[in-house]
Scaffold this active site. Structure first.
Site, mmCIF file in Angstrom:
data_model
loop_
_atom_site.group_PDB
_atom_site.id
_atom_site.type_symbol
_atom_site.label_atom_id
_atom_site.label_comp_id
_atom_site.label_asym_id
_atom_site.label_seq_id
_atom_site.Cartn_x
_atom_site.Cartn_y
_atom_site.Cartn_z
ATOM 1 C CG HIS A 147 -2.146 -0.949 0.765
ATOM 2 N ND1 HIS A 147 -2.238 -2.228 1.238
ATOM 3 C CD2 HIS A 147 -3.165 -0.807 -0.119
ATOM 4 C CE1 HIS A 147 -3.270 -2.823 0.684
ATOM 5 N NE2 HIS A 147 -3.859 -1.990 -0.137
ATOM 6 C CD GLU B 19 -9.900 -7.766 -4.003
ATOM 7 O OE1 GLU B 19 -8.822 -7.169 -4.104
ATOM 8 O OE2 GLU B 19 -10.839 -7.339 -3.299
ATOM 9 C CG ASP C 52 -5.575 -8.400 -2.615
ATOM 10 O OD1 ASP C 52 -4.563 -8.676 -1.949
ATOM 11 O OD2 ASP C 52 -6.328 -7.449 -2.344
ATOM 12 C CB CYS D 130 -9.228 -0.997 -9.916
ATOM 13 S SG CYS D 130 -9.820 -2.268 -8.796
HETATM 14 C C1 PEP Z 1 -6.228 -5.162 -5.777
HETATM 15 O O1 PEP Z 1 -6.194 -6.060 -4.931
HETATM 16 O O2 PEP Z 1 -5.757 -5.261 -6.912
HETATM 17 C C2 PEP Z 1 -6.828 -3.859 -5.431
HETATM 18 C C3 PEP Z 1 -7.044 -2.941 -6.351
HETATM 19 O O3 PEP Z 1 -7.128 -3.636 -4.129
HETATM 20 P P1 PEP Z 1 -6.066 -3.243 -3.017
HETATM 21 O O4 PEP Z 1 -4.745 -2.974 -3.692
HETATM 22 O O5 PEP Z 1 -6.601 -2.059 -2.310
HETATM 23 O O6 PEP Z 1 -6.036 -4.481 -2.183
HETATM 24 MG MG MG Z 2 -7.355 -5.929 -3.092
#
Ligand code: PEP
Ligand code: MG
Length: 568
Positions: A185, A428, A452, A499
């Site tokens: 993150h 995911e 994920d 995304c």
């Molecule tokens: C993902 O898992 O690709 C996603 C967009 O969610 P996050 O990165 O917030 O887990």
């Molecule tokens: Mg995710």
């Protein structure tokens, strides 16, 4: 030179600011009591002024009640009994470090042993205050990101999402972390803040100290320690040409995202809150493809954000996007995303545990508040809602039913709710990708979360740089899961977006276009480059490329195929 993973592009040259909690290691020197007393008195005065400054800086963001904690800390540190016990020990021959530590430990133990819950809790405050005092006595610096007032490169073991949220863009030239991968993150936040970042740089913490000058090349993932004049000049040039290229892409801001044979896709931005909307608009985003609402929850100090607070945030994003599509993801908390005011149960594998939709379906009170706020905001733009970490059709239907209930209640109360909110889900978890055609009978759209999806398909923790080689979004196995998801959506006439970070990866765009992805949502700063690529290739040729790619055996083979297209 140290090697890491380029996580947010750019080049920076600057002074190191180490984000490291000092370790208290007392060596009992035999000091001169007068000198030791002076060390203590100075440290005490500095601690009082430090707490006052922290309180001043926090004044704009915290409530009166929260600010009162600092007053309590000031009272504790100025308690004459505390100081006189320390002084007595110094006069008895102990050095200032040892006297302060021993008296503080005694006080903490005394409060911890009390039966009264109130006094027990005070032990934590005394720990906090005495830690500051001991650090000042020993000349150790407690880092505080909010106190930075000059340009620096932050070096840390890792940055938590809340550390990243505190970064002041004005003074942060970039950051380098010891651990982490491209989809941790901190890396994602760096891209949305447009701060260069290199993560997973083994050895960085032991190689630099505060004030060292380093070059961070976040294009190549390299850190140069104490650069020579020639090296500095070379990297300044590299930085300038990077900035020039970025500037040149701006001509594409209002251009269509269309392939040379006329196939249109949508390029959208990922955001963490209302303040990121401008970045999406400035970079030519055609919508928001992912609003990670957990940041609203993580930035809230004392409790889950209220319906009203959330309503204001969602309304502001919908209005800011001026009628363009906004996909809001419901609370995806847990894993590495923690809350100050709620303690998650201890689990061996929090990434596989009680999180995201699993938490929301268990804590429906929290979930309902968010859905109500979203329904109320829906009349201010084009809202799509999606649920994170959906593994089973049953979970999706249960989540959707809660939404329908809240919507119906609001309408019954006479409150307007848009009748065209789309309800979709993140794909995911591999189980959802494999069953996508069935999910598509219920969901209005999918958004593939590759961060994920790769982690769970490869069984490789996205936070661990040791296994970061398994972050292989272009591995044919992943491409097949992506194809299943897109085909599943299309079989029911639904749209499919992505995304995860893969959506903004220039090397993946040709294959994704070929697989038929409808919407690409990414860090705002990647949008223009993605548009440049889409406008330079043909959908028909990319379909051929994608067919070849899913029949490859390794990610390397897929990358070679893509390279031959991009460098034709
Ligand atoms: C993902 O898992 O690709 C996603 C967009 O969610 P996050 O990165 O917030 O887990
Ligand atoms: Mg995710």
């Amino acid at each position: 030179m140290l090697k890491g993973i380029a996580a947010s592009s750019g080049v920076a040259i600057g002074k190191v600011y180490k984000l490291e909690t000092p370790v208290i290691n007392i060596v009992d020197r035999t000091g001169n009591p007068a000198e030791e007393l002076a060390i203590f008195e100075n440290a005490l005065a500095k601690t009082i002024s430090d707490i006052e400054k922290v309180k001043e800086r926090a004044a704009g963001n915290l409530s009166e009640e929260e600010l009162a904690v600092f007053d309590a800390h000031l009272l504790m540190i100025q308690d004459p009994e505390y100081a006189s016990q320390i002084k007595a020990q110094i006069e008895g021959g102990a050095c200032a470090d040892k006297a302060t530590k021993d008296v503080s430990d005694m006080m903490i133990a005394m409060f911890e042993s009390m039966d009264d819950a109130y006094f027990k809790e005070r032990a934590a405050d005394i720990k906090d205050v005495s830690f500051r005092l001991i650090c000042n006595v020993m000349g150790l610096v407690i880092p505080d990101l909010t106190a930075i007032d000059e340009e620096v490169i932050i070096v840390a073991e890792d940055l938590t999402p809340s550390d990243t949220a505190q970064l002041n863009k004005k003074y942060t030239l970039g950051f380098v972390t010891e651990i982490g991968g491209r989809t941790s993150h901190s890396a994602i936040m760096a891209r949305s803040l447009e701060i260069p970042a290199v993560v997973g740089t083994a050895g960085i913490m032991s190689s630099v100290k505060n004030g060292d000058v380093i070059v961070m090349d976040a294009l190549a993932g390299e850190i140069i320690l104490n650069p020579s004049d020639e090296e500095r000049a070379a990297y300044e040039e590299k930085r300038n040409s990077f900035l020039k290229e970025k500037e040149a892409l701006k001509v594409l801001k209002d251009a269509e995202s269309i392939s040379i044979d006329g196939h249109k896709v949508e390029l959208a931005g990922n955001i963490g809150g209302p303040k990121d909307v401008q970045g999406v608009v400035d970079n030519g985003g055609e919508g928001v493809g992912l609003f990670r609402t957990e940041f609203l929850y993580m930035n809230s100090e004392a409790d889950f954000p209220t319906e009203e607070e959330q309503f204001e945030a969602y309304k502001s994003v919908l209005e800011g996007m001026g009628g363009r599509k906004v996909v809001v993801r419901t609370l995806d908390i847990g894993g590495d995303k923690k809350l100050n005011y709620y303690t998650f149960p201890e689990e061996m594998n929090p990434f596989l545990g009680y999180r995201a939709i699993r938490f929301c379906l268990d804590r429906k009170d929290v979930f309902r508040t968010q859905l109500r706020a979203l329904c109320r905001a829906s009349v201010y733009g084009k809202l799509c809602i999606m649920f994170p970490m959906i593994a089973t059709v049953k979970e999706f239907l249960e989540a959707k039913a809660v939404f329908e209930e809240e919507k119906a209640k609001l309408l019954a109360e006479g409150i307007a709710v848009s009748d065209s909110i789309e309800i979709g889900m993140m794909v995911e978890i591999p189980a959802a990708a494999v069953l996508a055609d069935e999910f598509a009978k219920h969901a209005d759209f999918f958004s593939i979360g590759t961060n994920d999806l790769v982690q769970y398909s490869m069984a490789a923790d996205r936070m661990s740089e040791k296994v970061s080689y398994l972050y292989q979004p272009l591995n044919p196995s992943l491409l097949r899961l992506i194809k299943m998801t897109i085909d599943g959506a299309h079989s029911q006439g639904k749209w499919c977006g992505m995304c995860g970070e893969m959506a903004g990866d220039a090397g993946a765009a040709p294959v994704l276009l070929g697989l038929g992805l409808d919407e690409f949502s990414m860090s705002a700063t990647s949008i223009l480059n993605a548009r440049k690529i889409i406008r330079s290739i043909s959908k028909k040729d990319m379909e051929e490329l994608a067919n070849k790619a899913i029949s490859c055996q390794t990610e390397e083979e897929v990358k070679e195929l893509v390279d031959s297209v991009l460098n034709h």
